[in-house]
Design an enzyme around this catalytic site. Sequence first.
Site, PDB file in Angstrom:
ATOM      1  N   SER A   1      66.080  80.888  32.737  1.00 37.99           N
ATOM      2  CA  SER A   1      67.301  80.629  33.499  1.00 37.99           C
ATOM      3  C   SER A   1      67.048  80.782  34.990  1.00 37.99           C
ATOM      4  O   SER A   1      66.641  81.850  35.460  1.00 37.99           O
ATOM      5  CB  SER A   1      68.393  81.606  33.075  1.00 37.99           C
ATOM      6  N   ASP A  18      71.354  83.261  24.313  1.00 35.67           N
ATOM      7  CA  ASP A  18      71.372  83.455  25.766  1.00 35.67           C
ATOM      8  C   ASP A  18      71.949  84.819  26.128  1.00 35.67           C
ATOM      9  O   ASP A  18      73.107  85.107  25.818  1.00 35.67           O
ATOM     10  CB  ASP A  18      72.252  82.335  26.358  1.00 35.67           C
ATOM     11  N   MET A  73      78.760  78.487  36.886  1.00 36.43           N
ATOM     12  CA  MET A  73      79.955  79.343  36.726  1.00 36.43           C
ATOM     13  C   MET A  73      80.959  79.030  37.826  1.00 36.43           C
ATOM     14  O   MET A  73      80.575  78.822  38.974  1.00 36.43           O
ATOM     15  CB  MET A  73      79.572  80.814  36.850  1.00 36.43           C
ATOM     16  N   HIS A  89      74.244  74.828  31.136  1.00 37.29           N
ATOM     17  CA  HIS A  89      75.219  75.685  30.458  1.00 37.29           C
ATOM     18  C   HIS A  89      76.450  75.803  31.359  1.00 37.29           C
ATOM     19  O   HIS A  89      76.408  76.489  32.385  1.00 37.29           O
ATOM     20  CB  HIS A  89      74.554  77.058  30.215  1.00 37.29           C
ATOM     21  N   MET A 104      79.773  77.211  32.271  1.00 26.67           N
ATOM     22  CA  MET A 104      80.756  78.289  32.070  1.00 26.67           C
ATOM     23  C   MET A 104      81.909  78.015  33.032  1.00 26.67           C
ATOM     24  O   MET A 104      82.138  78.735  34.003  1.00 26.67           O
ATOM     25  CB  MET A 104      80.078  79.643  32.335  1.00 26.67           C
ATOM     26  N   ASP A 148      72.707  77.715  34.749  1.00 22.85           N
ATOM     27  CA  ASP A 148      73.985  78.399  34.501  1.00 22.85           C
ATOM     28  C   ASP A 148      75.000  78.055  35.587  1.00 22.85           C
ATOM     29  O   ASP A 148      74.878  78.502  36.720  1.00 22.85           O
ATOM     30  CB  ASP A 148      73.767  79.915  34.523  1.00 22.85           C
ATOM     31  N   MET A 185      76.048  83.283  22.709  1.00 19.72           N
ATOM     32  CA  MET A 185      75.983  84.192  23.860  1.00 19.72           C
ATOM     33  C   MET A 185      75.776  85.615  23.341  1.00 19.72           C
ATOM     34  O   MET A 185      76.608  86.130  22.595  1.00 19.72           O
ATOM     35  CB  MET A 185      77.285  84.122  24.663  1.00 19.72           C
ATOM     36  N   HIS A 191      66.960  76.398  32.128  1.00 21.78           N
ATOM     37  CA  HIS A 191      68.369  76.694  31.836  1.00 21.78           C
ATOM     38  C   HIS A 191      69.139  76.825  33.152  1.00 21.78           C
ATOM     39  O   HIS A 191      68.754  77.568  34.046  1.00 21.78           O
ATOM     40  CB  HIS A 191      68.432  77.995  31.036  1.00 21.78           C
TER      41      HIS A 191
HETATM   42  C1  DX5 Z   1      74.879  84.697  31.523  1.00 26.54           C
HETATM   43  C2  DX5 Z   1      74.093  83.411  31.601  1.00 26.54           C
HETATM   44  C3  DX5 Z   1      72.696  83.604  31.187  1.00 26.54           C
HETATM   45  C4  DX5 Z   1      71.875  84.483  32.116  1.00 26.54           C
HETATM   46  C5  DX5 Z   1      70.890  85.221  31.263  1.00 26.54           C
HETATM   47  O1  DX5 Z   1      76.207  84.473  31.860  1.00 26.54           O
HETATM   48  O2  DX5 Z   1      74.663  82.431  30.766  1.00 26.54           O
HETATM   49  O3  DX5 Z   1      72.017  82.366  30.993  1.00 26.54           O
HETATM   50  O4  DX5 Z   1      71.192  83.764  33.101  1.00 26.54           O
HETATM   51  O5  DX5 Z   1      70.282  86.211  32.022  1.00 26.54           O
HETATM   52  P1  DX5 Z   1      69.427  87.364  31.354  1.00 26.54           P
HETATM   53  O6  DX5 Z   1      68.315  86.713  30.584  1.00 26.54           O
HETATM   54  O7  DX5 Z   1      68.958  88.167  32.520  1.00 26.54           O
HETATM   55  O8  DX5 Z   1      70.353  88.145  30.455  1.00 26.54           O
HETATM   56 ZN    ZN Z   2      73.326  80.620  30.248  1.00 31.51          ZN
END
Ligand code: DX5
Ligand code: ZN
Length: 214
Positions: free
Chosen positions: A6, A173, A35, A64, A66, A33, A135, A31
């Site tokens: 990620s 994840d 948000m 991903h 969110m 992320d 998750m 990956h």
């Molecule tokens: C969390 C994200 C993850 C995050 C994982 O909200 O969706 O993808 O980057 O990070 P680690 O591997 O540090 O838990």
């Molecule tokens: Zn993620």
Amino acid sequence: MIVSPSILSCDFGNVERDTKMLDASEADWLHIDVMDGVFAPNISFGFPILKSVNQHTDKILDVHLMIVNPDHFIKEFVDAGADIITVHFEACTHLHRSIQLIKSFGIKAGVALNPHTPVSVLEEVIHDLDLVLIMSVNPGFGGEKFIESSVAKVKKLKTLIEENNASVIIEVDGGVNIETGKKLSEAGADALVAGSYVFKSENPSETIASLKKL
Ligand code: DX5
Ligand code: ZN
């Protein structure tokens, strides 16, 4: 094992350097992320970063989302380079429509489940999916503690997929490291996301290689 580091945990002052490092590593996917500060209690980044990552790698971009109302942005994410788009079950009122919209662009569609959401909610759409993202932390931040019950949840998902004769990638994840990754692999995970475990390690490429062997 499919490994999807990620970039949330990368150095954003050096996106090009860190993307090139991942590109040269054994990572299968990158990956991404996204948000929005509404669905997730944090704001990460959007299209400019995704475009920049896409410029410096040929790897599959595993996006991903969110965010609320993901349908509004699917086309823009596809144009920015997404190869897989995963939306959250909890953010989609018309989940079937969102999945079909993603697939209409010829890319893979995934659905993510928050830790409190049972896998049974996917029964009616399991045949439409390419991927389910379990998750194993609550969305919002890297570096959080792995929720142990996720291992049993992966097994339940695997059973659901097999009972329906579906072909779906199980991705996990949050809080993934070599120990939690081993348990997830034994439970039936096909793909692991890892952020802080990769980027905080002394040798990220070697860390990725060790996850690949799980
Ligand atoms: C969390 C994200 C993850 C995050 C994982 O909200 O969706 O993808 O980057 O990070 P680690 O591997 O540090 O838990
Ligand atoms: Zn993620």
